[in-house]
Design a protein around this motif. Structure first.
Motif, PDB file in Angstrom:
ATOM      1  N   ALA A 105       0.828  -1.216   0.000  1.00 12.73           N
ATOM      2  CA  ALA A 105       0.000   0.000   0.000  1.00 12.73           C
ATOM      3  C   ALA A 105       0.856   1.258   0.000  1.00 12.73           C
ATOM      4  O   ALA A 105       0.530   2.249  -0.668  1.00 12.73           O
ATOM      5  CB  ALA A 105      -0.926  -0.008   1.216  1.00 12.73           C
ATOM      6  N   GLU A 106       1.982   1.231   0.714  1.00 15.32           N
ATOM      7  CA  GLU A 106       2.830   2.416   0.808  1.00 15.32           C
ATOM      8  C   GLU A 106       3.811   2.509  -0.355  1.00 15.32           C
ATOM      9  O   GLU A 106       3.933   3.551  -1.001  1.00 15.32           O
ATOM     10  CB  GLU A 106       3.609   2.400   2.133  1.00 15.32           C
ATOM     11  N   LEU A 107       4.524   1.424  -0.645  1.00 11.88           N
ATOM     12  CA  LEU A 107       5.562   1.469  -1.671  1.00 11.88           C
ATOM     13  C   LEU A 107       4.993   1.633  -3.074  1.00 11.88           C
ATOM     14  O   LEU A 107       5.663   2.171  -3.962  1.00 11.88           O
ATOM     15  CB  LEU A 107       6.413   0.196  -1.604  1.00 11.88           C
ATOM     16  N   SER A 108       3.766   1.162  -3.291  1.00 12.75           N
ATOM     17  CA  SER A 108       3.180   1.257  -4.630  1.00 12.75           C
ATOM     18  C   SER A 108       2.917   2.702  -5.051  1.00 12.75           C
ATOM     19  O   SER A 108       2.723   2.967  -6.244  1.00 12.75           O
ATOM     20  CB  SER A 108       1.870   0.467  -4.689  1.00 12.75           C
ATOM     21  N   LYS A 109       2.944   3.630  -4.106  1.00 13.18           N
ATOM     22  CA  LYS A 109       2.740   5.044  -4.450  1.00 13.18           C
ATOM     23  C   LYS A 109       3.842   5.554  -5.365  1.00 13.18           C
ATOM     24  O   LYS A 109       3.646   6.506  -6.104  1.00 13.18           O
ATOM     25  CB  LYS A 109       2.684   5.890  -3.179  1.00 13.18           C
ATOM     26  N   GLY A 110       5.010   4.924  -5.294  1.00 13.79           N
ATOM     27  CA  GLY A 110       6.119   5.355  -6.137  1.00 13.79           C
ATOM     28  C   GLY A 110       6.373   4.421  -7.307  1.00 13.79           C
ATOM     29  O   GLY A 110       7.395   4.535  -7.986  1.00 13.79           O
ATOM     30  N   LEU A 111       5.448   3.492  -7.587  1.00 13.28           N
ATOM     31  CA  LEU A 111       5.629   2.528  -8.660  1.00 13.28           C
ATOM     32  C   LEU A 111       4.529   2.682  -9.701  1.00 13.28           C
ATOM     33  O   LEU A 111       3.478   3.256  -9.427  1.00 13.28           O
ATOM     34  CB  LEU A 111       5.587   1.094  -8.103  1.00 13.28           C
ATOM     35  N   SER A 112       4.790   2.169 -10.903  1.00 13.91           N
ATOM     36  CA  SER A 112       3.736   2.136 -11.913  1.00 13.91           C
ATOM     37  C   SER A 112       2.677   1.130 -11.466  1.00 13.91           C
ATOM     38  O   SER A 112       2.947   0.240 -10.651  1.00 13.91           O
ATOM     39  CB  SER A 112       4.308   1.713 -13.273  1.00 13.91           C
ATOM     40  N   GLU A 113       1.489   1.269 -12.006  1.00 15.64           N
ATOM     41  CA  GLU A 113       0.391   0.375 -11.624  1.00 15.64           C
ATOM     42  C   GLU A 113       0.739  -1.085 -11.912  1.00 15.64           C
ATOM     43  O   GLU A 113       0.463  -1.977 -11.099  1.00 15.64           O
ATOM     44  CB  GLU A 113      -0.878   0.768 -12.395  1.00 15.64           C
ATOM     45  N   LYS A 114       1.403  -1.309 -13.033  1.00 14.80           N
ATOM     46  CA  LYS A 114       1.764  -2.670 -13.433  1.00 14.80           C
ATOM     47  C   LYS A 114       2.809  -3.266 -12.491  1.00 14.80           C
ATOM     48  O   LYS A 114       2.695  -4.419 -12.066  1.00 14.80           O
ATOM     49  CB  LYS A 114       2.294  -2.653 -14.867  1.00 14.80           C
ATOM     50  N   THR A 115       3.832  -2.468 -12.145  1.00 14.25           N
ATOM     51  CA  THR A 115       4.893  -2.952 -11.253  1.00 14.25           C
ATOM     52  C   THR A 115       4.345  -3.212  -9.858  1.00 14.25           C
ATOM     53  O   THR A 115       4.704  -4.205  -9.210  1.00 14.25           O
ATOM     54  CB  THR A 115       6.043  -1.929 -11.190  1.00 14.25           C
ATOM     55  N   ALA A 116       3.482  -2.319  -9.382  1.00 14.11           N
ATOM     56  CA  ALA A 116       2.890  -2.494  -8.055  1.00 14.11           C
ATOM     57  C   ALA A 116       2.051  -3.764  -8.001  1.00 14.11           C
ATOM     58  O   ALA A 116       2.084  -4.508  -7.015  1.00 14.11           O
ATOM     59  CB  ALA A 116       2.033  -1.281  -7.705  1.00 14.11           C
ATOM     60  N   ALA A 117       1.294  -4.027  -9.062  1.00 10.18           N
ATOM     61  CA  ALA A 117       0.461  -5.237  -9.105  1.00 10.18           C
ATOM     62  C   ALA A 117       1.334  -6.490  -9.119  1.00 10.18           C
ATOM     63  O   ALA A 117       1.023  -7.488  -8.457  1.00 10.18           O
ATOM     64  CB  ALA A 117      -0.441  -5.207 -10.339  1.00 10.18           C
ATOM     65  N   ALA A 118       2.451  -6.441  -9.860  1.00  6.52           N
ATOM     66  CA  ALA A 118       3.362  -7.588  -9.928  1.00  6.52           C
ATOM     67  C   ALA A 118       4.009  -7.843  -8.575  1.00  6.52           C
ATOM     68  O   ALA A 118       4.216  -9.000  -8.181  1.00  6.52           O
ATOM     69  CB  ALA A 118       4.435  -7.347 -10.992  1.00  6.52           C
ATOM     70  N   PHE A 119       4.347  -6.781  -7.847  1.00 10.22           N
ATOM     71  CA  PHE A 119       4.937  -6.900  -6.514  1.00 10.22           C
ATOM     72  C   PHE A 119       4.029  -7.725  -5.616  1.00 10.22           C
ATOM     73  O   PHE A 119       4.461  -8.689  -4.975  1.00 10.22           O
ATOM     74  CB  PHE A 119       5.139  -5.489  -5.938  1.00 10.22           C
ATOM     75  N   LYS A 120       2.758  -7.370  -5.595  1.00 13.16           N
ATOM     76  CA  LYS A 120       1.792  -8.029  -4.703  1.00 13.16           C
ATOM     77  C   LYS A 120       1.444  -9.441  -5.176  1.00 13.16           C
ATOM     78  O   LYS A 120       1.469 -10.394  -4.392  1.00 13.16           O
ATOM     79  CB  LYS A 120       0.528  -7.180  -4.617  1.00 13.16           C
ATOM     80  N   SER A 121       1.147  -9.591  -6.451  1.00 13.62           N
ATOM     81  CA  SER A 121       0.694 -10.896  -6.953  1.00 13.62           C
ATOM     82  C   SER A 121       1.795 -11.954  -6.880  1.00 13.62           C
ATOM     83  O   SER A 121       1.519 -13.116  -6.572  1.00 13.62           O
ATOM     84  CB  SER A 121       0.197 -10.762  -8.393  1.00 13.62           C
ATOM     85  N   SER A 122       3.042 -11.567  -7.151  1.00 11.19           N
ATOM     86  CA  SER A 122       4.132 -12.551  -7.112  1.00 11.19           C
ATOM     87  C   SER A 122       4.390 -13.040  -5.692  1.00 11.19           C
ATOM     88  O   SER A 122       4.609 -14.238  -5.468  1.00 11.19           O
ATOM     89  CB  SER A 122       5.407 -11.951  -7.703  1.00 11.19           C
ATOM     90  N   LEU A 123       4.337 -12.128  -4.727  1.00 11.01           N
ATOM     91  CA  LEU A 123       4.537 -12.528  -3.331  1.00 11.01           C
ATOM     92  C   LEU A 123       3.367 -13.388  -2.847  1.00 11.01           C
ATOM     93  O   LEU A 123       3.567 -14.367  -2.126  1.00 11.01           O
ATOM     94  CB  LEU A 123       4.703 -11.295  -2.449  1.00 11.01           C
ATOM     95  N   GLU A 124       2.159 -13.025  -3.239  1.00  5.84           N
ATOM     96  CA  GLU A 124       0.990 -13.808  -2.827  1.00  5.84           C
ATOM     97  C   GLU A 124       1.046 -15.228  -3.401  1.00  5.84           C
ATOM     98  O   GLU A 124       0.622 -16.186  -2.746  1.00  5.84           O
ATOM     99  CB  GLU A 124      -0.291 -13.106  -3.284  1.00  5.84           C
ATOM    100  N   ALA A 125       1.576 -15.354  -4.611  1.00  4.62           N
ATOM    101  CA  ALA A 125       1.605 -16.662  -5.261  1.00  4.62           C
ATOM    102  C   ALA A 125       2.722 -17.563  -4.743  1.00  4.62           C
ATOM    103  O   ALA A 125       2.531 -18.773  -4.610  1.00  4.62           O
ATOM    104  CB  ALA A 125       1.747 -16.483  -6.778  1.00  4.62           C
ATOM    105  N   HIS A 126       3.886 -16.980  -4.414  1.00  4.52           N
ATOM    106  CA  HIS A 126       5.058 -17.816  -4.139  1.00  4.52           C
ATOM    107  C   HIS A 126       5.617 -17.715  -2.714  1.00  4.52           C
ATOM    108  O   HIS A 126       6.231 -18.670  -2.237  1.00  4.52           O
ATOM    109  CB  HIS A 126       6.177 -17.468  -5.131  1.00  4.52           C
ATOM    110  N   ILE A 127       5.441 -16.593  -2.054  1.00  4.05           N
ATOM    111  CA  ILE A 127       6.064 -16.407  -0.736  1.00  4.05           C
ATOM    112  C   ILE A 127       5.049 -16.484   0.399  1.00  4.05           C
ATOM    113  O   ILE A 127       5.292 -17.125   1.421  1.00  4.05           O
ATOM    114  CB  ILE A 127       6.816 -15.055  -0.673  1.00  4.05           C
ATOM    115  N   VAL A 128       3.887 -15.857   0.230  1.00  6.08           N
ATOM    116  CA  VAL A 128       2.869 -15.855   1.287  1.00  6.08           C
ATOM    117  C   VAL A 128       2.434 -17.268   1.685  1.00  6.08           C
ATOM    118  O   VAL A 128       2.252 -17.538   2.880  1.00  6.08           O
ATOM    119  CB  VAL A 128       1.662 -14.992   0.874  1.00  6.08           C
ATOM    120  N   PRO A 129       2.262 -18.212   0.735  1.00  3.19           N
ATOM    121  CA  PRO A 129       1.890 -19.572   1.168  1.00  3.19           C
ATOM    122  C   PRO A 129       2.902 -20.193   2.124  1.00  3.19           C
ATOM    123  O   PRO A 129       2.541 -21.071   2.916  1.00  3.19           O
ATOM    124  CB  PRO A 129       1.844 -20.344  -0.159  1.00  3.19           C
ATOM    125  N   LYS A 130       4.148 -19.756   2.092  1.00  2.00           N
ATOM    126  CA  LYS A 130       5.191 -20.331   2.947  1.00  2.00           C
ATOM    127  C   LYS A 130       5.485 -19.479   4.177  1.00  2.00           C
ATOM    128  O   LYS A 130       5.769 -19.993   5.248  1.00  2.00           O
ATOM    129  CB  LYS A 130       6.467 -20.527   2.131  1.00  2.00           C
TER     130      LYS A 130
END
Length: 396
Positions: A105-130
């Motif tokens: 929520a905070e860091l995405s303010k300085g990122l493009s919409e696409k990069t911010a979405a990739a940040f969240k979705s990649s972590l949710e898919a691969h890191i959050v489950p662990k």
């Protein structure tokens, strides 16, 4: 009235900035900001109490906390009483998933919409489950290594991004007081993960194999994934640029694909010259999906294809290489089969920066005519029958 304002806090440089009444904003060289209250009791004792990190704790909240703790210290005559009260009211330590959502929520303010979405979705898919349910202050280097192991050698580029994003979440947590321990050491992470093969480049289909692969794909059904993959090959573009391509970016009469800056990795607009093969794919896409919006749409309305959709087409054809590797395939072909073309021409076709800063300052041309000739030659090479020199028809 304090000396600081919200704007001053936001733009504060490294150092200690006083607001008055013992409240200070400490800013590290890294840019991390935190609040500290220097409070003194009637007995003459004095102590510094951390009030949390900015922007989780904003200026107004920091002042409220400071006012309450000064009152407690004055009434009790004991700074330790103020510290105990503050400690009992601290926000509970967060889990990695909670910290990730706050960091996004905070860091995405300085990122493009696409990069911010990739940040969240990649972590949710691969890191959050662990790591998602684990307290952020208890995550060790061993935990991060275990979370990265599954992708480390199979998908090195993705794993590197996951490592960086995971460390950003932990760093954000530390800056906000949710984690006191030092961050996992980069050397520990490298030593704890499997050794990768040399190079680390994207696996690429040998250019001699491309005509047979293309001929096979051209005879199959026109799915969005297949047409997008063929368009990627014919234009030597990045798959993300193709998946984001829209009809309004295409100049059919001029045979050009004018890609806006926000689509580009370099954040600089770029024009691709469209060869016969690429133009034929656009005609097939128009028949299959219409001529508005995304050229190669996903299954959901207004949704882009996933990066895996193109990879699945490769896998179904029995290939183990990567989609991105076709850019290397194109570059190898240009080097070996088009030696008379200056090296900077295929580099420009790939939307790479060429030359030194001085050379770039004096080179004002984008060599479009030479790029067009090169891309037409690439079209003629890849769109041929696997036997003989007869051309495979690109049916509309």
């Amino acid at each position: 009235m304090g000396k600081l304002t919200d704007l001053k806090v936001k733009n504060a440089k490294a150092g200690i900035h006083g607001d008055g009444g013992g409240l200070y904003l400490r800013v590290k060289e890294t840019g991390a900001k935190s609040w500290v209250l220097r409070v003194q009791a009637n007995k003459g004792t004095r102590a510094d109490i951390g009030l949390g990190g900015y922007p989780v704790v904003m200026l107004t909240k920091a002042r409220e906390k400071a006012l309450e703790l000064r009152r407690i210290a004055k009434e009790s005559g004991d700074v330790e009483e103020a510290r105990r009260v503050h400690k009992s009211k601290k926000t509970p330590t967060l889990t990695f998933k909670d910290a990730m959502l706050k960091a996004h929520a905070e860091l995405s303010k300085g990122l493009s919409e696409k990069t911010a979405a990739a940040f969240k979705s990649s972590l949710e898919a691969h890191i959050v489950p662990k790591l998602g349910a684990k307290r952020v202050d208890q995550i060790t280097a061993a935990d991060v290594i275990a979370a990265l192991a599954a992708t480390w050698t199979e998908k090195p580029a993705q794993a590197d991004k996951l490592r960086i994003r995971t460390m950003k979440v932990l760093s954000f947590a530390k800056a906000n007081g949710w984690r006191k321990e030092a961050l996992p050491d980069a050397r520990e992470l490298r030593d704890g993960l499997a050794r990768r093969g040399k190079g680390g480049n994207f696996a690429a289909v040998p250019y001699r194999d491309v005509p047979a692969f293309v001929a096979d794909q051209l005879q199959k059904d026109d799915t969005a994934g297949r047409l997008a993959l063929l368009f990627t090959i014919f234009t030597a573009a990045r798959s993300g640029e193709v998946r984001s391509a829209r009809w309004e970016h295409i100049d059919l009469e001029g045979r050009e694909w004018n890609r806006p800056a926000e689509l580009m990795k370099s954040k600089v607009r770029h024009t691709v010259t469209l060869n016969d093969a690429a133009m034929a794919i656009l005609e097939r896409a128009k028949v299959a999906f219409g001529a508005t919006g995304l050229i190669f749409p996903g299954t959901r309305k207004d949704a882009e294809l996933s990066d895996m959709t193109l990879s699945k087409v490769l896998r179904a054809a029995g290939r183990t290489e990567t989609v991105h590797g076709f850019r290397s395939t194109f570059r190898d072909w240009a080097a070996e089969k088009m030696p008379s073309i200056p090296a900077m021409v295929p580099e420009m076709a790939l939307a790479h920066s060429v030359g030194s800063a001085t050379q770039q300052a004096y080179l004002r041309s984008d060599l479009r005519d030479q790029r067009r000739a090169l891309m037409e030659a690439w079209s003629q090479f890849v769109v041929q029958s696997p036997v003989g020199d007869n051309v495979v028809q690109l049916r509309a």
